[in-house]
Motif scaffolding. Structure first.
Motif, PDB file in Angstrom:
ATOM      1  N   ASN A 152       1.119  -0.772  -0.248  1.00 36.54           N
ATOM      2  CA  ASN A 152       0.221  -0.151  -0.103  1.00 36.54           C
ATOM      3  C   ASN A 152       0.651   1.229  -0.024  1.00 36.54           C
ATOM      4  O   ASN A 152       0.482   2.520  -0.631  1.00 36.54           O
ATOM      5  N   GLN A 153       2.055   0.508   1.072  1.00 39.07           N
ATOM      6  CA  GLN A 153       2.975   2.256   0.598  1.00 39.07           C
ATOM      7  C   GLN A 153       3.466   2.648  -0.215  1.00 39.07           C
ATOM      8  O   GLN A 153       3.763   3.777  -0.907  1.00 39.07           O
ATOM      9  N   ALA A 154       3.598   1.142  -0.955  1.00 37.84           N
ATOM     10  CA  ALA A 154       4.627   1.213  -2.221  1.00 37.84           C
ATOM     11  C   ALA A 154       3.529   2.775  -2.918  1.00 37.84           C
ATOM     12  O   ALA A 154       3.772   2.890  -4.473  1.00 37.84           O
ATOM     13  N   LYS A 155       2.558   1.583  -2.991  1.00 38.81           N
ATOM     14  CA  LYS A 155       1.196   2.610  -4.582  1.00 38.81           C
ATOM     15  C   LYS A 155       0.913   3.657  -3.934  1.00 38.81           C
ATOM     16  O   LYS A 155       1.083   4.788  -5.240  1.00 38.81           O
ATOM     17  N   LYS A 156       1.688   4.421  -2.922  1.00 45.08           N
ATOM     18  CA  LYS A 156       1.129   5.867  -2.322  1.00 45.08           C
ATOM     19  C   LYS A 156       1.931   6.403  -2.839  1.00 45.08           C
ATOM     20  O   LYS A 156       1.835   7.529  -3.078  1.00 45.08           O
ATOM     21  N   LEU A 157       3.014   6.093  -2.463  1.00 39.95           N
ATOM     22  CA  LEU A 157       4.588   6.431  -2.843  1.00 39.95           C
ATOM     23  C   LEU A 157       4.232   6.917  -4.074  1.00 39.95           C
ATOM     24  O   LEU A 157       5.099   8.263  -4.426  1.00 39.95           O
ATOM     25  N   TRP A 158       4.585   6.140  -4.715  1.00 40.50           N
ATOM     26  CA  TRP A 158       4.399   6.545  -6.265  1.00 40.50           C
ATOM     27  C   TRP A 158       3.568   7.425  -6.934  1.00 40.50           C
ATOM     28  O   TRP A 158       3.747   7.743  -7.385  1.00 40.50           O
ATOM     29  N   GLU A 159       2.343   7.146  -6.807  1.00 41.50           N
ATOM     30  CA  GLU A 159       1.258   8.063  -6.608  1.00 41.50           C
ATOM     31  C   GLU A 159       1.885   9.738  -6.938  1.00 41.50           C
ATOM     32  O   GLU A 159       1.633  10.587  -7.343  1.00 41.50           O
ATOM     33  N   ALA A 160       2.240  10.261  -5.307  1.00 42.80           N
ATOM     34  CA  ALA A 160       2.607  10.838  -4.920  1.00 42.80           C
ATOM     35  C   ALA A 160       3.949  11.420  -5.688  1.00 42.80           C
ATOM     36  O   ALA A 160       3.714  13.050  -5.651  1.00 42.80           O
ATOM     37  N   LEU A 161       5.056  10.873  -6.157  1.00 44.54           N
ATOM     38  CA  LEU A 161       6.127  11.112  -6.290  1.00 44.54           C
ATOM     39  C   LEU A 161       5.892  11.671  -7.934  1.00 44.54           C
ATOM     40  O   LEU A 161       6.044  13.063  -8.239  1.00 44.54           O
ATOM     41  N   GLN A 162       4.803  11.173  -8.373  1.00 51.47           N
ATOM     42  CA  GLN A 162       4.221  11.436  -9.923  1.00 51.47           C
ATOM     43  C   GLN A 162       3.330  12.806  -9.524  1.00 51.47           C
ATOM     44  O   GLN A 162       3.249  13.917 -10.278  1.00 51.47           O
ATOM     45  N   GLU A 163       2.870  12.952  -8.767  1.00 52.74           N
ATOM     46  CA  GLU A 163       1.972  14.454  -8.189  1.00 52.74           C
ATOM     47  C   GLU A 163       2.882  15.236  -7.975  1.00 52.74           C
ATOM     48  O   GLU A 163       2.289  16.508  -8.404  1.00 52.74           O
ATOM     49  N   ALA A 164       3.795  14.856  -7.768  1.00 52.46           N
ATOM     50  CA  ALA A 164       4.985  16.073  -7.194  1.00 52.46           C
ATOM     51  C   ALA A 164       5.789  16.392  -8.510  1.00 52.46           C
ATOM     52  O   ALA A 164       6.560  17.345  -8.088  1.00 52.46           O
ATOM     53  N   GLY A 165       5.663  15.466  -8.930  1.00 51.85           N
ATOM     54  CA  GLY A 165       6.378  15.545 -10.625  1.00 51.85           C
ATOM     55  C   GLY A 165       8.246  15.267 -10.505  1.00 51.85           C
ATOM     56  O   GLY A 165       9.258  15.924 -11.416  1.00 51.85           O
ATOM     57  N   MET A 166       8.223  14.612  -9.581  1.00 50.42           N
ATOM     58  CA  MET A 166       9.455  13.259  -9.066  1.00 50.42           C
ATOM     59  C   MET A 166       9.516  12.693  -9.634  1.00 50.42           C
ATOM     60  O   MET A 166       8.855  11.295  -9.776  1.00 50.42           O
ATOM     61  N   LYS A 167      11.124  12.244 -10.443  1.00 51.60           N
ATOM     62  CA  LYS A 167      11.594  11.124 -11.512  1.00 51.60           C
ATOM     63  C   LYS A 167      12.022  10.588 -10.271  1.00 51.60           C
ATOM     64  O   LYS A 167      12.530  10.301  -9.604  1.00 51.60           O
ATOM     65  N   LEU A 168      11.570   9.447 -10.424  1.00 59.01           N
ATOM     66  CA  LEU A 168      13.030   7.859 -10.257  1.00 59.01           C
ATOM     67  C   LEU A 168      13.538   7.560 -11.388  1.00 59.01           C
ATOM     68  O   LEU A 168      13.028   7.143 -11.899  1.00 59.01           O
ATOM     69  N   ASP A 169      14.611   7.220 -10.817  1.00 58.72           N
ATOM     70  CA  ASP A 169      15.575   6.603 -12.010  1.00 58.72           C
ATOM     71  C   ASP A 169      15.759   5.135 -12.148  1.00 58.72           C
ATOM     72  O   ASP A 169      15.625   4.301 -13.201  1.00 58.72           O
ATOM     73  N   TYR A 170      16.006   4.566 -10.279  1.00 57.13           N
ATOM     74  CA  TYR A 170      16.770   3.190 -10.448  1.00 57.13           C
ATOM     75  C   TYR A 170      15.939   2.940  -9.217  1.00 57.13           C
ATOM     76  O   TYR A 170      15.655   3.581  -8.339  1.00 57.13           O
ATOM     77  N   VAL A 171      15.409   1.445  -9.088  1.00 57.29           N
ATOM     78  CA  VAL A 171      14.789   0.872  -7.766  1.00 57.29           C
ATOM     79  C   VAL A 171      15.699  -0.619  -8.117  1.00 57.29           C
ATOM     80  O   VAL A 171      15.813  -1.574  -9.281  1.00 57.29           O
ATOM     81  N   ILE A 172      16.531  -0.244  -6.777  1.00 52.75           N
ATOM     82  CA  ILE A 172      17.828  -1.509  -6.651  1.00 52.75           C
ATOM     83  C   ILE A 172      16.639  -2.851  -5.384  1.00 52.75           C
ATOM     84  O   ILE A 172      16.718  -2.064  -4.115  1.00 52.75           O
ATOM     85  N   GLU A 173      16.903  -3.976  -5.783  1.00 49.03           N
ATOM     86  CA  GLU A 173      16.598  -4.626  -4.806  1.00 49.03           C
ATOM     87  C   GLU A 173      17.854  -5.602  -4.364  1.00 49.03           C
ATOM     88  O   GLU A 173      18.461  -6.177  -5.623  1.00 49.03           O
ATOM     89  N   ILE A 174      18.447  -6.278  -3.142  1.00 43.98           N
ATOM     90  CA  ILE A 174      19.256  -6.949  -2.689  1.00 43.98           C
ATOM     91  C   ILE A 174      18.521  -8.318  -2.287  1.00 43.98           C
ATOM     92  O   ILE A 174      17.497  -8.505  -2.051  1.00 43.98           O
ATOM     93  N   LEU A 175      18.927  -9.554  -3.562  1.00 44.58           N
ATOM     94  CA  LEU A 175      18.781 -10.752  -3.090  1.00 44.58           C
ATOM     95  C   LEU A 175      19.694 -11.396  -1.926  1.00 44.58           C
ATOM     96  O   LEU A 175      20.762 -11.641  -2.350  1.00 44.58           O
ATOM     97  N   LEU A 176      18.768 -11.634  -1.079  1.00 45.41           N
ATOM     98  CA  LEU A 176      19.147 -12.683  -0.663  1.00 45.41           C
ATOM     99  C   LEU A 176      18.377 -13.482   0.181  1.00 45.41           C
ATOM    100  O   LEU A 176      17.307 -13.913   0.651  1.00 45.41           O
ATOM    101  N   PRO A 177      18.742 -14.846   0.296  1.00 47.42           N
ATOM    102  CA  PRO A 177      17.931 -15.816   1.321  1.00 47.42           C
ATOM    103  C   PRO A 177      17.489 -15.917   2.770  1.00 47.42           C
ATOM    104  O   PRO A 177      18.261 -15.201   2.759  1.00 47.42           O
ATOM    105  N   ARG A 178      16.741 -15.742   2.629  1.00 47.20           N
ATOM    106  CA  ARG A 178      16.244 -15.329   4.863  1.00 47.20           C
ATOM    107  C   ARG A 178      17.827 -16.051   5.498  1.00 47.20           C
ATOM    108  O   ARG A 178      17.641 -15.882   6.450  1.00 47.20           O
ATOM    109  N   GLU A 179      17.299 -17.352   4.973  1.00 46.77           N
ATOM    110  CA  GLU A 179      18.686 -18.213   6.242  1.00 46.77           C
ATOM    111  C   GLU A 179      19.710 -17.463   6.798  1.00 46.77           C
ATOM    112  O   GLU A 179      20.232 -17.200   7.283  1.00 46.77           O
ATOM    113  N   ILE A 180      19.825 -17.126   4.803  1.00 42.91           N
ATOM    114  CA  ILE A 180      21.533 -16.125   5.661  1.00 42.91           C
ATOM    115  C   ILE A 180      21.562 -14.946   5.482  1.00 42.91           C
ATOM    116  O   ILE A 180      21.958 -14.645   6.542  1.00 42.91           O
TER     117      ILE A 180
END
Length: 223
Positions: free
Chosen positions: A90-118
């Motif tokens: 829900n926060q992701a959707k609202k953040l994206w909407e807010a960025l769009q409304e504010a005219g703020m560009k998003l250039d990169y989204v980084i996800e660091i992948l790591l198994p839970r146990e590690i």
């Protein structure tokens, strides 16, 4: 350059975020610090947030999102790296909407992948050098494993933080992060699906490598 970064506790997200921040001179904006600053400065949003925090309740998104945006605008005029938010779909959707409304560009989204146990082992395996807390030691990572139970850098005594050994607390945080239905990974996947049509790049990093390997891979994709 504006960046959103995801990664579970123990993935090295803070380390990589700091390296990116230094290279590109970005404002490293961490969600917890946003609350602390607004509350300490006595802003209207801070006062509203404090009312919920004092009651032990979660601050509603209607207060959190404007706080985040205001901080991005004030501190991130030359680019920002947002860390620790959004925490759910829900926060992701609202953040994206807010960025769009504010005219703020998003250039990169980084996800660091790591198994839970590690990820859990890395947290519980951290050891702090009594001589210098910046000396990296971890009993579960070969590259920085202590030598004969002593600091691998200076040979000093090692200790562990109590919160690093709280398995229940670690599991609770990871329950939220690894939830692909409504949790933090669901938020990451929302941006992953959005990326091709929204014009920003989604970068997936293998978090099982060394700090240098991950950094080199990441910077190659940002350049």
């Amino acid at each position: 350059m504006n960046i959103l970064i995801f990664g579970p506790n123990g993935s090295g997200k803070g380390t990589q975020g700091s390296l990116v921040k230094k290279k590109y001179n970005l404002a490293h904006i961490e969600s917890g610090a946003i609350f602390r600053e607004h509350i300490s400065q006595g802003t209207e949003l801070g006062k509203k947030a404090k009312e919920y925090i004092d009651k032990g309740e979660l601050v509603p998104d209607e207060i959190t999102i404007p706080m985040v945006l205001e901080t991005l605008k004030e501190k991130g005029k030359d680019g920002w790296l947002l860390d620790g938010f959004p925490r759910n779909i829900n926060q992701a959707k609202k953040l994206w909407e807010a960025l769009q409304e504010a005219g703020m560009k998003l250039d990169y989204v980084i996800e660091i992948l790591l198994p839970r146990e590690i990820a859990k082992n890395r947290i519980m395996g951290r050891r702090i050098c009594v001589n210098d807390p910046n000396h990296p030691n971890n009993i579960y990572i070969d590259a920085i494993k202590p030598v004969d139970g002593k600091c691998r850098v200076c040979g000093g005594e090692l200790k562990s933080r109590s919160d690093d050994q709280d398995e229940a607390a670690i599991n609770k945080r990871h329950d939220i992060y690894y939830d692909t239905n409504t949790g933090t990974l669901a938020a990451a996947y929302y941006f992953k699906e959005l990326a091709p049509k929204a014009g920003f790049k989604y970068i997936e990093l293998n978090g099982e490598g060394t700090i240098e390997e991950i950094k080199d891979t990441l910077l190659a994709q940002l350049d």
